[in-house]
Each structure stands twice: as C-alpha cells, then as structure tokens.
Enzyme design. Structure first.
Site, mmCIF file in Angstrom:
data_model
loop_
_atom_site.group_PDB
_atom_site.id
_atom_site.type_symbol
_atom_site.label_atom_id
_atom_site.label_comp_id
_atom_site.label_asym_id
_atom_site.label_seq_id
_atom_site.Cartn_x
_atom_site.Cartn_y
_atom_site.Cartn_z
ATOM 1 N N GLU A 125 0.818 -1.225 0.000
ATOM 2 C CA GLU A 125 0.000 0.000 0.000
ATOM 3 C C GLU A 125 0.849 1.271 0.000
ATOM 4 O O GLU A 125 0.712 2.137 0.868
ATOM 5 C CB GLU A 125 -0.953 -0.016 1.200
ATOM 6 C CG GLU A 125 -1.933 -1.188 1.169
ATOM 7 C CD GLU A 125 -2.957 -1.146 2.286
ATOM 8 O OE1 GLU A 125 -2.737 -0.419 3.279
ATOM 9 O OE2 GLU A 125 -3.993 -1.839 2.177
ATOM 10 N N GLU A 147 -5.238 -8.801 -0.009
ATOM 11 C CA GLU A 147 -6.097 -8.560 1.155
ATOM 12 C C GLU A 147 -7.506 -8.283 0.638
ATOM 13 O O GLU A 147 -7.675 -7.546 -0.333
ATOM 14 C CB GLU A 147 -5.654 -7.348 1.988
ATOM 15 C CG GLU A 147 -4.316 -7.480 2.693
ATOM 16 C CD GLU A 147 -3.965 -6.218 3.489
ATOM 17 O OE1 GLU A 147 -4.900 -5.432 3.793
ATOM 18 O OE2 GLU A 147 -2.785 -6.008 3.785
#
Length: 715
Positions: free
Chosen positions: A189, A312
């Site tokens: 991220e 995820e």
C-alpha cells in the site's frame, strides 16, 4: 399410514414447482464450466490465511497443523520478515547505503538452521504453494535508518536486499530451509503513504521496475508484482485517481510486473459501524468495475491481461484499536469474505491469490493508546469474551468462514441465477456436489433450486452450512436434510453451502468454455444524447452458447444507469438491477452493469453503441463474456432431482405418491428402478396435484423416471 417421507425423482422433462415468489437457481450437473481452460477449484489460491509457515504467532505446532489440515487452508502472505531482517542487517563496509551480504547471509543461515530441525513445519510445506512475501514503506530508501543506524541509499540497494533475502533465507524444503516464496509484492500500500515518505507515486512505480529487473536475474521462478493498492476508488475526482494511480503504474511498470495486486474492502461507517445499511460496499458491482478496468487497460496497453493477486480483502473497520474485541466486529469480515471471494472465483484463470485478511494473534497491532487488539484476528484470548476468562488463545468468530468453506473442492460446473444479488457457484468432486449461494441483499432471499442432468443419479444425503448474523453476531447454522430441498431461504448477507452426496460419481460430459473480449477503447466521457461507440473484435461465435455485455460506468448519483444500447445496430434492453446494492452510501456510483445479449446479434467484429439522456461521468470499461457450449445445454429439459411426498403402507407394500406436473403437460410413469409389479393407479390433470399408487418390493429407496406422455391432454 407411516409418516410422510421423500423420494428422489429424475424426469426427462422439466418438472418445477414454486411455493412462493422466489428466484430460480439452475445447476447443470453435466456441464463443466471452464474459463480459458481452468475449471478446478484451487484451494491453494482461494483458501488462505495471512500468515507464514514458521512465524511466531502460531500458538503451537499442534494448533498450526490442526488449523491448516482440518480446514484445508494454505499460507498466503508475510509482510513482516523483510522489514524485520533489514532492521537487523549491517551496512556494507565500503559501499554506503548497501547491505552487508555477509551479515545478511549469516542471518539467513541461522533461520535455515532453525528451520532444518522444525520437522512439524516440514510436514506442512505443501501449504506454501502460492506464498508471498512483501516489503513495507519503512524500508523505502529516503534516508530513514534501520536498527543498525544505516539507510538504504537507492532503489538498486533496495532491490539488492530483496534479492539477497531470497537467496539466503530459503532452501528447497526440509533440512535445506523453507521453500522459496512464489511471489514478491514490492511494497505494501505505498501510494497512500507517498507524501509521508517524501516521495512520489511515479518514483514508487520506478522502484517496482528496479526490483523486478534484479530479482528476475537470480530468481526467475519468483513472480514480482504490485502496486498493492489500498483504496482503488478509480472514479474519484472524475477518474483523476485512476489516471494518477493505476493508469500511471501500468504505463510505467506494467510491462515488468508478473501480476497486479490490489486490496478490496467493504468499508464500515465510522459511526454506527455495525449498521449494514451504512456500509460502503465494494462487494457487488464495484468489485467488477475495478477489476474490469484494470483488465481492460492492461489489454489495451500491454496486449495481455496480467494476473491478479488480491493480497487482502474483507471488511475495513475504522474502529480498529479503539474498541475491544467483540463477536460483532467479526461479522462484517465473515460476510465480506464470502461475498468478495465468490466474485474472485469467477476469474480462476487469472487469480494467483485471493486472500481474506485474517492474521493470527497480531500482538504487533495492539493499540499503544487504548490497549485494544488489532481487528481481523484468527486467534483471541478467552478473557476478551465477557462470558469467559483465562489467557488461553482460542479461535475468534472468523473461524466460521473457514468452517463454512472447508469441504469445497472439485470441478466447476455451469450454474445460473435469476437474480444477480444471489451469487451462485457449484463444484463436483466425485459423488459430491457443493452448491454455494451468497446473498448480497440486506434482506433474506427465497430461492428455488433446479438441477439438470441427462443421468438418473439418486441423492444419498444432503446437508448445508450457512453463515449469517443474529443480532449482529456471526452464526453458523448446519442442517441435515431428510429429503432433498427444492426451495430454501438464504438469510440477509448470508452464505450457504449445500453438500450433496450422490449414489454414483457425477458424469460431466458437456462443457461451457468462457472467454472475455475487450473493446478497442475505454474511459469515454458521457454527454447527454450523444452516442458513444465501442468496438469489440475477434469474437468467435459459438454454435451453442450465450453472451453477456459488461459496461463499467462511474456517474454521480441520480444520473441514468440505463443507456440506450445497440449491439450491431439492434436494440438490447438494459436491466435496471446489478450486483449488490445501489451504492447510495458511496459518494458516487462506480459499477458494472451486466447485460444478456442474444447470440443471434453477435458478429466476429461488434459495434456497441451507448446513449445516455444526461451528462457527466464516464463509461470506464466495455467487454463481452462469451460462453461456448458443447451442445444446447440450456435446452436440456431434464430434471436431475425432484422430490415428491409418499406414504408407505407396510401391510399392502404400496406407495402413494403425490407429485406434480408442469402446467399444460401430463406425465406418465414409463420406467422404474428397483421396482416390481408397479402400476399406475390414477389419472393426472395438467399442472395439478395427483396421487399415483405404485406396488413395490417393500424398500423405501425407490427411484422413478417420468417423461412427457404421448397421450392427448385431458379436457
């Protein structure tokens, strides 16, 4: 008379009966559903936990083995090892900003030596088939120092560290060391943290290129990918976020990536976070729009659709660390795991990994301010439940997800659902059928089931599991059926998996081969009453089959989502419904509308024309799914299983059978199995209940076959 029981019926014409206004789900037992040749359910890609084989968070070797084997789960991802060992590594004596390879190799040798004696781990090495490691932004070379007081000085030094880690910390299994991971995510991220680390998104994309170039020289067997997007809200700022994030990343680094990775979360509301009406759902049409847009631009720019790693997914909880654990905190994840997973399972040919975000103890994530634990943990301590006490680690309610899915395996078969909000999938494994139903609606959904097959194959047993919420608390309901259910109800936001066991192996001798075709352009602005044209070329028109046009669009709320649609000049109706909810809790709509297109309209090269009555927003992607059938499988009117009541009179050895026919048809018994001296004892009327009496040999396990009568219909 004995109590009513059930029979299983096979019929060579469609026999259907609805007890209420329900959506129909059809299961074609004979038809293998392949996507670019892939039809097997691969648990190593879809049934994962966010953990490594030898990490410290496992409560014990026994617990690790029990969880992985009992629930048939695979190990998905470790994002802690790379930053941790970098923090313990010294700097090269004469090469400032680079690691000392002797120091790193020494650490790797210790890790491999410890692993060599971990025979319990050796027995589980098959569970790391698609394992991934990844970096964190606290490794980024921007001058930040590690635990030894030095900082990586360049992208090349960063790549050199990852390359060295792969070389020194892994073996080939057993006493040689843990098997090497299959994938590397460069950074987790990173774009949302670019400003925090005084860099740019384009710089981070360039870092991905440098790592890929380095790793592929020494470790060509390891895939490298990114950019591991946190919040893929492509439609934000009229698609400026798409332009600045994913489009830029594909333009800069897409060619060198082996896969694209992103995270997909339903977002709970900051306040009233357990109120499902306030959740911002990605599950449903939004997930489809995100993945279709990446696929479409990948094809246009790179000439191929890169595989995905969804490293995820689940439910994002803004309360993490601010509140103690409660069962309610787990329900949103249990719900979202299955909803999103079923969408990812529709792409088995390009889904390298689909990982529900379930970590182990996650003590590293406990809030230092409140002392409250991290959110989506597989394990919690007993005292966290107000009705329990003790420090022992036990499963949280997230285990219900794994309990629900633990048996699913086999070959994917053809299924259809009348309502896109009832997601359906099914797999055959020998004598077993696993039928999966997921309800995207916030209210319970009644469903009628129809099974289609050319072969009479009695059902031996049926049982189901369903995850649902009761007063916000996740529950799992298990039911053993004494008879085959033709209708059932799936609770709000629930997932039900029904397991059928047949008397014989199911024979799959038909096929449905799915392919996807992308338009030659994408992301076009919408202007009122102006036609937008797209070309979809190179479509092979099957002799038997069907097609669905997928239109991605991002628009402000209140704007039309039902354009006038022409396919090769012919009007095609656009449905007013789509997967999931209306996206009213999101700032705007971004989703895919799926439209059935008559096969007769298809051409090798197709023109798709859209016209909206109002302006604003964009058509983000346009593509066509085509299913090529081996025969006219949709016209096969054979009911594989149907129940009807009977009463057994042991004195007369007669069954009185109450059955029903389709309106306008009449059915007559013409074939039997394990019956002796049977005879029809009554007449039937079209579409009405009837009583038919059969003389049998006394067994209650009889199977009858009905076909349409050649006789004229009665007045």
């Amino acid at each position: 008379m004995a109590p009513h029981s059930k029979f299983v019926l096979a019929a060579s014409v469609l026999v259907a009966f609805a007890v209420n206004a329900a959506d129909e789900v059809v299961v074609n037992l004979d038809v293998r559903h392949s996507v670019n040749g892939v039809s097997e359910f691969d648990r190593s890609r879809f049934m994962l936990v966010h953990a490594g084989l030898n990490e410290n968070d496992w409560d014990s070797n026994q617990m690790r083995q029990s969880f992985l084997e009992e629930y048939d789960v695979y190990l998905g991802r470790n994002n802690g090892a790379l930053p941790w060992f970098l923090s313990q590594t010294t700097e090269h004596a004469s090469k400032s900003g680079w690691i000392d390879h002797i120091s790193l190799e020494s650490q790797g040798d210790r890790v491999k030596s410890n692993y060599s004696t971990s025979t319990a781990a050796h027995a589980l090495e098959g569970r790391v088939a698609n394992h991934m490691i990844g970096g964190q932004m606290n490794m980024y070379p921007n001058g930040q120092q590690n635990g030894d007081g030095f900082a990586l000085g360049s992208y090349e030094a960063f790549a050199d560290y990852i390359d060295g880690f792969l070389s020194y910390f892994y073996g080939e299994g057993g006493v040689t060391g843990e098997p090497k991971p299959a994938m590397v995510e460069v950074v987790n991220e990173p774009f949302v943290k670019a400003n925090q680390y005084s860099t740019t998104k384009q710089n981070i994309a360039e870092l991905h290129n440098v790592v890929a170039d380095k790793v592929k020289v020494s470790h060509p067997d390891v895939m490298v990918g990114g950019y591991t997007a946190a919040h893929p809200a492509f439609e934000a700022a009229d698609f400026a976020l798409w332009e600045n994030n994913w489009k830029m990343f594909i333009d800069v680094a897409g060619e060198k990536m082996d896969f694209f990775s992103t995270h997909l979360y339903d977002y709970l509301a900051p306040e009233d976070h357990f109120d499902p009406t306030k959740t911002q759902y990605r599950s449903g049409s939004n997930v489809e729009a995100i993945l279709d847009m990446i696929e479409h631009y990948s094809m246009l720019t790179l000439g191929e659709v890169k595989p995905f790693a969804i490293s995820e997914f689940g439910s994002f909880e803004p309360i993490e660390g601010n509140e103690p654990w409660s069962p309610e905190t787990n329900w949103s994840d249990v719900r979202s795991f299955s909803s999103i997973l079923m969408q990812l399972m529709e792409r088995p040919d390009r889904m390298l990994q689909a990982m529900p975000f379930v970590v182990l103890k996650a003590e590293w994530g406990r809030s230092q301010q409140t002392g409250h634990p991290y959110g989506p943990r597989l394990l919690r301590q007993r005292f966290e439940d107000p009705n329990d006490s003790g420090n022992e680690w036990v499963y949280s309610e997230l285990i219900l997800f794994y309990e629900l899915w633990k048996n699913v395996n086999g070959i994917r078969i053809d299924t259809t659902s009348e309502d896109q909000d009832v997601q359906v999938d099914a797999y055959v494994d020998g004598k077993k059928l696993y039928l999966i139903l997921n309800n995207l609606e916030l209210e319970a959904k009644p469903v009628d089931l129809r099974f289609v097959s050319k072969v009479l194959n009695p059902v031996v047993s049926v049982h189901s599991k369903e995850t649902y919420a009761e007063d916000g608390v996740p529950k799992l309901r298990a039911i053993e059926y004494s008879n085959y259910p033709t209708s059932l109800t799936v609770e709000a936001n629930a997932t039900m998996i029904i397991e059928y066991e047949f008397a014989e192996d199911l024979v799959i001798d038909e096929s449905s081969e799915e392919s996807k075709h992308y338009a030659t352009s994408y992301l076009k602005p919408i202007v009122a009453d102006q036609r937008i044209d797209f070309e979809i070329n190179g479509v092979t028109i099957p002799e038997h089959g069907e097609a669905v046009l997928r239109i991605g669009m991002g628009r402000a709320h209140g704007r039309s989502l039902s354009p006038i649609l022409l396919v090769n000049g012919e009007a095609v109706p656009v449905p007013s419904d789509w997967r999931g909810y209306d996206q009213s809790t999101r700032s705007s709509f971004f989703g895919v509308i799926e439209i059935s297109v008559p096969k007769a309209l298809l051409q090798e090269n197709n023109t798709i024309s859209l016209e909206y009555p109002d302006s604003s927003g964009h058509v983000s992607s346009v593509c066509m799914q085509v299913w090529a059938f081996s025969s006219a499988v949709r016209d096969t009117e054979i009911s594989a299983m149907q129940t009807f009541d009977y009463e057994y009179d042991g004195d007369r050895e007669l069954f009185e059978v109450r059955t029903f026919g389709e309106i306008g048809k009449e059915y007559t018994v013409i074939e039997s199995t394990n019956l002796s001296d049977w005879a029809v004892a009554g007449e039937s009327k079209p579409g009405e209940w009837r009583w038919v009496e059969f003389e049998v040999d006394g067994s209650e396990n009889k199977f009858l076959k009905l076909i349409e009568s050649d006789r004229e219909q009665p007045e």
